[in-house]
Write a protein that holds these residues in place. Structure first.
Motif, PDB file in Angstrom:
ATOM      1  N   ARG A 389       1.104  -1.175   0.011  1.00  0.00           N
ATOM      2  CA  ARG A 389       0.299   0.383  -0.349  1.00  0.00           C
ATOM      3  C   ARG A 389       0.755   1.298  -0.287  1.00  0.00           C
ATOM      4  O   ARG A 389       0.558   2.282  -0.423  1.00  0.00           O
ATOM      5  CB  ARG A 389      -0.758  -0.078   1.602  1.00  0.00           C
ATOM      6  N   ASP A 390       1.979   1.324   0.461  1.00  0.00           N
ATOM      7  CA  ASP A 390       2.652   1.878   0.569  1.00  0.00           C
ATOM      8  C   ASP A 390       4.024   2.446  -0.461  1.00  0.00           C
ATOM      9  O   ASP A 390       4.959   3.068  -0.352  1.00  0.00           O
ATOM     10  CB  ASP A 390       3.304   2.949   1.435  1.00  0.00           C
ATOM     11  N   ALA A 391       3.601   1.482  -1.289  1.00  0.00           N
ATOM     12  CA  ALA A 391       4.426   1.458  -2.834  1.00  0.00           C
ATOM     13  C   ALA A 391       3.961   1.944  -4.472  1.00  0.00           C
ATOM     14  O   ALA A 391       4.291   1.696  -5.159  1.00  0.00           O
ATOM     15  CB  ALA A 391       5.040  -0.144  -3.049  1.00  0.00           C
ATOM     16  N   ALA A 392       3.500   3.204  -4.076  1.00  0.00           N
ATOM     17  CA  ALA A 392       2.909   3.429  -5.528  1.00  0.00           C
ATOM     18  C   ALA A 392       3.835   4.671  -6.062  1.00  0.00           C
ATOM     19  O   ALA A 392       4.755   4.907  -5.802  1.00  0.00           O
ATOM     20  CB  ALA A 392       1.983   4.826  -4.848  1.00  0.00           C
ATOM     21  N   PRO A 393       4.033   4.276  -7.519  1.00  0.00           N
ATOM     22  CA  PRO A 393       4.376   4.907  -8.355  1.00  0.00           C
ATOM     23  C   PRO A 393       4.891   6.134  -8.443  1.00  0.00           C
ATOM     24  O   PRO A 393       3.469   6.512  -7.991  1.00  0.00           O
ATOM     25  CB  PRO A 393       4.096   3.890  -9.261  1.00  0.00           C
ATOM     26  N   ASP A 394       5.158   6.964  -8.588  1.00  0.00           N
ATOM     27  CA  ASP A 394       5.809   8.614  -8.328  1.00  0.00           C
ATOM     28  C   ASP A 394       4.872   9.024  -8.643  1.00  0.00           C
ATOM     29  O   ASP A 394       4.619  10.272  -9.048  1.00  0.00           O
ATOM     30  CB  ASP A 394       6.838   9.197  -8.536  1.00  0.00           C
ATOM     31  N   ASP A 395       4.462   8.631 -10.518  1.00  0.00           N
ATOM     32  CA  ASP A 395       3.210   9.407 -12.167  1.00  0.00           C
ATOM     33  C   ASP A 395       2.422   8.422 -11.050  1.00  0.00           C
ATOM     34  O   ASP A 395       1.161   8.737 -12.412  1.00  0.00           O
ATOM     35  CB  ASP A 395       3.819   9.228 -12.703  1.00  0.00           C
ATOM     36  N   ALA A 396       1.867   7.905 -10.097  1.00  0.00           N
ATOM     37  CA  ALA A 396       1.244   6.930 -10.353  1.00  0.00           C
ATOM     38  C   ALA A 396      -0.712   7.892  -9.660  1.00  0.00           C
ATOM     39  O   ALA A 396      -0.120   8.615  -8.409  1.00  0.00           O
ATOM     40  CB  ALA A 396       0.680   4.974  -9.629  1.00  0.00           C
TER      41      ALA A 396
END
Length: 449
Positions: A389-396
């Protein structure tokens, strides 16, 4: 079935295994703790008759005759039938809770088909409310479907407030039309080809193949269960007022049957020029078939009003009549869906725009809970990757929502931006997220099941 190899259709072996599978153990134990028995009901057994009587009672319907039971038994072999029983009841062979299901195929945006657990005949006896029966049956059916690898569940409902707590969402609304024929005025196309009356049995013969060709045009449509064709045509031996129904076909210029309709005329004894027509079913494979059938229905002699149900919320017919105020249109929830396997569900459908989303999904039943990166390319093809849950891509674009809300937008029937404005979805870019999930035509389902 798996998320890496998504089936286009459910195999007959999958369907048979699901029908024959055991009831959910968790629900069985929960009901047993309340003194209730939870078991499948073989359609060819003596237990099927009492089960059907309980279903009829649950829907405020009349008691079923031996002929009704025999007819229903003949048309129910495709269904998984389950009942909840109270051994202490005076009529212990009659279940106090009923449910039935089967593996159907749901059309999704882009025209693909995804196996889905179709649920029906959900009843609980008023003598046994608040004993956890509905919860046990619905959660049990969802767990059984998930265990069988079925990625979606779906149903049409009588009591709309019940199913959201299990993750279902109204995903394809339906419209009811009432048209004043003398005001309407036809300004739509006048296709080549011809309309002809046909026997209702001929409609019954032509309908299945025509529907199979037509249903991929609209997200939300499903494969028609076998017994429904007799209901549409009035060809069941227990059909009521079957003689009122009239069937027509549209044949295109090349001689191919491309459309069918069934309707009934209700005479006005006070004024014979003001009969009313009830349209039971319109099936059109092509735009020409659609236009020809509707023109025929609206120009019938001695008819003042035409009514139809389970239409799309965006019918081309609206733009085929000269006076749109001739039509009174009401909308309601209709086709409910529930995602069980998020990866399979999203990778089967197509999307309206390219983009990258981080979907943070909460699912109280645990089937689709977690975080997932959805990457959609320029062709509308999505790829889904589970992540922390805390691993979202920067551009997502981050979208936080429940499984009910994700199920609601799945078929393209409601904008994700609308749910954001309603406080049902949290995201910092609702417009971008809505574009990804959008689809150019609204979903529809043309019948109840």
């Amino acid at each position: 079935m798996s998320t890496t190899e998504i089936p286009v259709v459910a195999s007959e072996d999958d369907r048979a295994a699901f029908r024959a599978g055991p009831v959910d153990e968790q629900s069985q134990q929960r009901l047993a703790a309340n003194g209730l028995a939870y078991r499948r009901v073989p359609v060819d057994s003596d237990a099927f008759g009492p089960w059907l009587q309980s279903v009829a009672r649950g829907f405020q319907d009349s008691e079923r005759s031996d002929e009704h039971i025999a007819s229903a038994r003949e048309r129910s072999s495709y269904r998984r039938v389950t009942g909840v029983y109270d051994p202490a009841a005076p009529v212990s062979e009659a279940p106090v809770g009923t449910i039935a299901s089967w593996i159907g195929e749901l059309t999704v945006p882009g025209g693909a088909l995804i196996p889905s657990c179709a649920i029906t005949a959900v009843t609980v006896a008023p003598t046994h409310r608040r004993r956890g029966i509905a919860r046990a049956m619905l959660e049990g059916e969802l767990r059984s479907a998930h265990a069988a690898g079925v990625p979606m569940a779906m149903l049409t409902v009588s009591e709309s407030t019940l199913y959201g707590r299990y993750g279902f969402a109204p995903a394809a609304a339906s419209a009811t039309w009432r048209i004043e024929t003398r005001r309407a005025g036809w300004i739509g196309p006048v296709p080549e080809g011809r309309i002809d009356f046909i026997p209702r049995q001929r409609f019954r013969e032509l309908g299945p193949a025509l529907h199979e060709r037509a249903r991929r045009r609209f997200a939300g449509e499903i494969d028609v269960p076998p017994g429904h064709w007799d209901n549409f045509a009035g060809t069941s031996p227990v059909a009521e007022k079957a003689g009122e129904k009239r069937a027509v076909q549209y044949t295109d210029a090349s001689g191919e049957v491309r459309g069918l309709a069934v309707y009934a005329v209700h005479e006005n004894h006070d004024d014979f020029t003001k009969a009313k027509v009830s349209v039971h079913y319109v099936l059109a494979e092509t735009d020409d078939a659609y236009a020809a059938l509707w023109r025929f229905l609206l120009e019938l002699d001695l008819v003042a009003e035409v009514s139809a149900h389970e239409l799309s919320v965006e019918e081309p017919l609206w733009w085929m009549i000269a006076d749109q105020r001739a039509a009174t249109i009401t909308m309601r929830d209709h086709q409910y869906v529930r995602i069980l396997d998020l990866v399979a569900a999203l990778e089967t459908r197509r999307f309206g725009a390219a983009g990258r989303l981080l979907l943070d999904v909460s699912d109280p039943l645990g089937f689709a809970d977690g975080a997932f990166v959805l990457e959609v390319d320029a062709d509308g093809v999505g790829r889904v990757t589970p992540v922390e849950r805390d691993a979202a891509p920067d551009d997502a674009v981050v979208v936080r929502l429940g499984i009910t809300e994700l199920s609601a937008v799945y078929l393209g029937g409601v904008s994700l931006a609308t749910l954001h404005r309603a406080g049902r979805v949290v995201t910092d870019d609702p417009v971008a997220a809505a574009r990804v999930f959008s689809w150019h035509t609204p979903p529809r389902l043309s019948f109840w099941y």
